[in-house]
Design a protein around this motif. Sequence first.
Motif, PDB file in Angstrom:
ATOM      1  N   SER A  38     -10.735   3.752  -4.399  1.00  0.00           N
ATOM      2  CA  SER A  38     -10.469   2.315  -4.444  1.00  0.00           C
ATOM      3  C   SER A  38      -8.991   1.975  -4.607  1.00  0.00           C
ATOM      4  O   SER A  38      -8.314   2.497  -5.489  1.00  0.00           O
ATOM      5  N   ASN A  39      -8.523   1.075  -3.741  1.00  0.00           N
ATOM      6  CA  ASN A  39      -7.167   0.552  -3.863  1.00  0.00           C
ATOM      7  C   ASN A  39      -7.221  -0.975  -3.923  1.00  0.00           C
ATOM      8  O   ASN A  39      -8.300  -1.568  -4.033  1.00  0.00           O
ATOM      9  N   HIS A  41      -6.707  -3.186  -1.608  1.00  0.00           N
ATOM     10  CA  HIS A  41      -7.445  -3.732  -0.462  1.00  0.00           C
ATOM     11  C   HIS A  41      -8.943  -3.744  -0.719  1.00  0.00           C
ATOM     12  O   HIS A  41      -9.626  -4.765  -0.523  1.00  0.00           O
ATOM     13  N   CYS A  43     -10.487  -3.564  -3.584  1.00  0.00           N
ATOM     14  CA  CYS A  43     -10.768  -4.418  -4.730  1.00  0.00           C
ATOM     15  C   CYS A  43     -10.892  -5.886  -4.298  1.00  0.00           C
ATOM     16  O   CYS A  43     -11.811  -6.606  -4.718  1.00  0.00           O
ATOM     17  N   ASP A  65      -7.431   4.639  -6.825  1.00  0.00           N
ATOM     18  CA  ASP A  65      -6.464   5.193  -5.872  1.00  0.00           C
ATOM     19  C   ASP A  65      -5.065   4.644  -6.122  1.00  0.00           C
ATOM     20  O   ASP A  65      -4.123   5.392  -6.362  1.00  0.00           O
ATOM     21  N   GLY A  66      -4.931   3.321  -6.078  1.00  0.00           N
ATOM     22  CA  GLY A  66      -3.606   2.720  -6.178  1.00  0.00           C
ATOM     23  C   GLY A  66      -3.088   2.586  -7.591  1.00  0.00           C
ATOM     24  O   GLY A  66      -3.848   2.338  -8.526  1.00  0.00           O
ATOM     25  N   ARG A  83      -4.101   8.306 -11.928  1.00  0.00           N
ATOM     26  CA  ARG A  83      -4.323   7.884 -10.550  1.00  0.00           C
ATOM     27  C   ARG A  83      -5.043   9.005  -9.804  1.00  0.00           C
ATOM     28  O   ARG A  83      -4.700  10.184  -9.958  1.00  0.00           O
ATOM     29  N   SER A  85      -5.808   9.423  -6.020  1.00  0.00           N
ATOM     30  CA  SER A  85      -5.660   8.892  -4.669  1.00  0.00           C
ATOM     31  C   SER A  85      -6.269   9.833  -3.629  1.00  0.00           C
ATOM     32  O   SER A  85      -6.394  11.039  -3.852  1.00  0.00           O
ATOM     33  N   GLN A 207       6.288   5.596  -4.961  1.00  0.00           N
ATOM     34  CA  GLN A 207       4.943   5.618  -5.538  1.00  0.00           C
ATOM     35  C   GLN A 207       4.993   5.212  -7.017  1.00  0.00           C
ATOM     36  O   GLN A 207       4.156   4.438  -7.493  1.00  0.00           O
ATOM     37  N   TRP A 213       2.869   0.620  -0.727  1.00  0.00           N
ATOM     38  CA  TRP A 213       2.411  -0.359   0.263  1.00  0.00           C
ATOM     39  C   TRP A 213       3.572  -0.797   1.172  1.00  0.00           C
ATOM     40  O   TRP A 213       3.399  -0.988   2.374  1.00  0.00           O
ATOM     41  N   ASN A 232      -2.262  -8.309  -1.575  1.00  0.00           N
ATOM     42  CA  ASN A 232      -1.374  -8.107  -2.717  1.00  0.00           C
ATOM     43  C   ASN A 232      -1.176  -9.393  -3.516  1.00  0.00           C
ATOM     44  O   ASN A 232      -1.185  -9.389  -4.749  1.00  0.00           O
TER      45      ASN A 232
END
Length: 249
Positions: A38-39, A41, A43, A65-66, A83, A85, A207, A213, A232
């Motif tokens: 999950s990132n 996007h 979410c 992930d993010g 994290r 990822s 990162q 992103w 975002n």
Amino acid sequence: MNRHKLLSITISLGKYHEFVSRIVSIAELRQSAYVCVSNVHMCIEAYYNPIFANIVNSADIITPDGLPLVKSLKWLYGIEQDRVSGPDLMPSLLESASIKKLNVFFYGATEEVLLDLVSFCSYRYPSLNIVGAISPPFRNLTDIEIHEHINNINNVETNILFVALGCPKQEKWMSAMKGKINAVMLGVGGAFPMLVGKEKRAPLWMQKYMLEWFYRLMQDPKRLFKRYFITNTAFIFLIVKEKILIKFR
């Protein structure tokens, strides 16, 4: 694994190595299960789409992930979380699969990327059992094609199935395949081309400061500008809103 809700999804909690161990344990038993990476996007997609939120929350594991998700868990709830990822998790699982003689299968991306991926993994992990790879067509599959893919994956006794169809398509596909495919499925998004070097990953300093992103946006601005601008912005707004609500509860 314990979970904690963040906006619309319930993130699995634990150390990075615990995620790897848990996924490998499921893979060894060939349980039908799926993992959502999950990132931001995902979410936001889940926040505005309850049906998709249910698909994500029904996953056996939801990794953070993010870094924005990791930092939000800390800021809102004081939770220290590693994290986990896709581009990190995939090599770790390939290494574990190589050691434990687990069968891996790749599903998604283009034929060209899959050829490069199989070649790279054969070289990088010489003991790895790669039992198949399928690049599905970019259209709705027929019932016959769906059954053929399921049989191809099951007949070679796949333990770990890496799925790269993009969000939300890969999560919907894995949900539909639970109970049909006897393997742990991982939605790894763009990890295939990153692993073989076709797409570059952001430097570590970017990162660290949650600018991954932006690095990806510069690589593909036409495709990603709208997505990142909307998601975002929405994520920041919703996280700040949640912080205010927590304060006054």
